[in-house]
Design an enzyme around this catalytic site. Structure first.
Site, PDB file in Angstrom:
ATOM      1  CG  HIS A   1     -63.801  56.854  -1.469  1.00 32.89           C
ATOM      2  ND1 HIS A   1     -63.257  57.790  -0.613  1.00 32.89           N
ATOM      3  CD2 HIS A   1     -64.554  57.337  -2.461  1.00 32.89           C
ATOM      4  CE1 HIS A   1     -63.498  58.909  -1.360  1.00 32.89           C
ATOM      5  NE2 HIS A   1     -64.212  58.738  -2.341  1.00 32.89           N
TER       6      HIS A   1
ATOM      7  CG  HIS B   1     -64.471  63.414  -0.094  1.00 22.66           C
ATOM      8  ND1 HIS B   1     -63.138  63.401  -0.712  1.00 22.66           N
ATOM      9  CD2 HIS B   1     -65.192  62.450  -0.770  1.00 22.66           C
ATOM     10  CE1 HIS B   1     -63.299  62.511  -1.895  1.00 22.66           C
ATOM     11  NE2 HIS B   1     -64.455  61.889  -1.619  1.00 22.66           N
TER      12      HIS B   1
ATOM     13  CG  HIS C   1     -70.941  60.830  -6.255  1.00 22.59           C
ATOM     14  ND1 HIS C   1     -70.817  60.986  -4.999  1.00 22.59           N
ATOM     15  CD2 HIS C   1     -69.926  60.718  -6.876  1.00 22.59           C
ATOM     16  CE1 HIS C   1     -69.743  61.345  -4.685  1.00 22.59           C
ATOM     17  NE2 HIS C   1     -68.907  60.942  -5.721  1.00 22.59           N
TER      18      HIS C   1
END
Length: 311
Positions: free
Chosen positions: A244, A85, A271
């Site tokens: 997101h 983030h 990820h």
């Protein structure tokens, strides 16, 4: 034209500190963004009792675990977790050089999005440096697959993300976000999207010593009846989830070490897939080239910016 229009490297104007809870450790942590010189890149330092115990440049070769978040380093005693983030905010705002001083083992989760990091950087300011920015231009398709999931880079005259997710719950289902990545696009369409999870997974994560700092203050939680538990609901209608995932992809691909010129596409990624795709691209020297300027328009804007800065 995308992130980094002016073509010069940047850093923050002044140091700024943020504090909060680590989403996995549940511990209180703080980080400080410090200005850095040109060509130093984004560097993370893990601190303890005023001493540096580890240091990592934010590049793909330093990525260890990618199971639930992106981790720099390969040892729990020295690694730095949940950087995605922060990296997304830096990448979106075109920050090339920064020292991130970390007092803890992971980034503070804040509200589960990149918005607090964007706010902190904009409040302290961004300073241009007198060195041109380098870009990674994608020259040919590079694709990886894992079961039903896939990710790929393809040539494109700009920086574009096309992310699609598919979850076996009617609340999410199949969602996609597509768009050219600019600071305004990230700020308006992605930066406030929060991390999310399912209530059914909470006990399993706690038993594994993960998610100890997760709460309704920093995560969208989906109940067994396929509803959002958070009283305030979603921030982006029904597609906060794919937004997101796109935010995560922006942060993970920031580990290329330079902005890329191309399009990144993924289906049911995460990820791990982001990391594998980036490593596949960077391991093939015929798939990309390093450039300093992307178009004549950029050179014109750069000259205008330098003249304005001289006034």
């Amino acid at each position: 034209m995308g992130i980094g229009l002016l073509g010069f490297q940047t850093t923050v104007a002044n140091s700024v500190t943020l504090s909060g809870t680590g989403v996995h450790s549940g511990a209180e942590v703080s980080i400080t963004f410090h200005p850095a010189e040109a060509d130093s890149g984004i560097v993370f330092q893990r601190m303890s009792d005023g001493q540096v115990i580890s240091e990592f440049k934010a590049v793909s070769s330093q990525v260890g675990n990618t199971d639930l978040c992106t981790v720099l380093g390969f040892s729990a005693s020295t690694s730095i977790a949940t950087i995605e983030h922060v990296m997304a905010a830096l990448y979106a705002l075109g920050i090339d050089n920064l020292l991130v001083e970390v007092h803890g083992a992971e980034m503070p989760i804040m509200d589960g999005s990149s918005a607090p990091f964007i706010d902190a950087i904009e409040q302290t300011g961004i300073r241009a440096l007198a060195v041109k920015r380098r870009y990674i231009r994608v020259l040919k398709p590079v694709r990886i697959e894992s079961g039903a999931s896939w990710s790929e880079f393809v040539p494109y005259n700009g920086m574009r993300f096309e992310v699609e997710i598919d979850f076996d719950t009617p609340l999410i289902g199949r969602q996609s976000w597509k768009g050219d990545m600019t600071p305004s696009a990230f700020k308006n369409e992605l930066c406030r999207a929060r991390t999310f999870g399912f209530m059914r997974d909470v006990e399993r994560m706690w038993a594994a010593g993960r998610g100890l700092g997760s709460s309704l203050e920093n995560s969208v939680v989906i109940a067994d009846d396929h509803t959002v538990i958070n009283v305030e609901g979603l921030r982006y209608a029904k597609d906060e989830f794919v937004r997101h995932k796109t935010l995560d992809a922006v942060g993970d691909l920031a580990l290329a070490g330079a902005p890329f010129i191309g399009c990144y596409r993924s289906y049911r990624g995460g990820h791990k897939m982001n990391a594998y795709a980036l490593k596949a691209l960077m391991s093939d020297p015929t798939a990309y080239e390093i450039v300093e300027s992307t178009a004549p328009r950029q050179r014109v804007v750069m000259r205008e910016a330098m003249a304005a800065n001289a006034l």
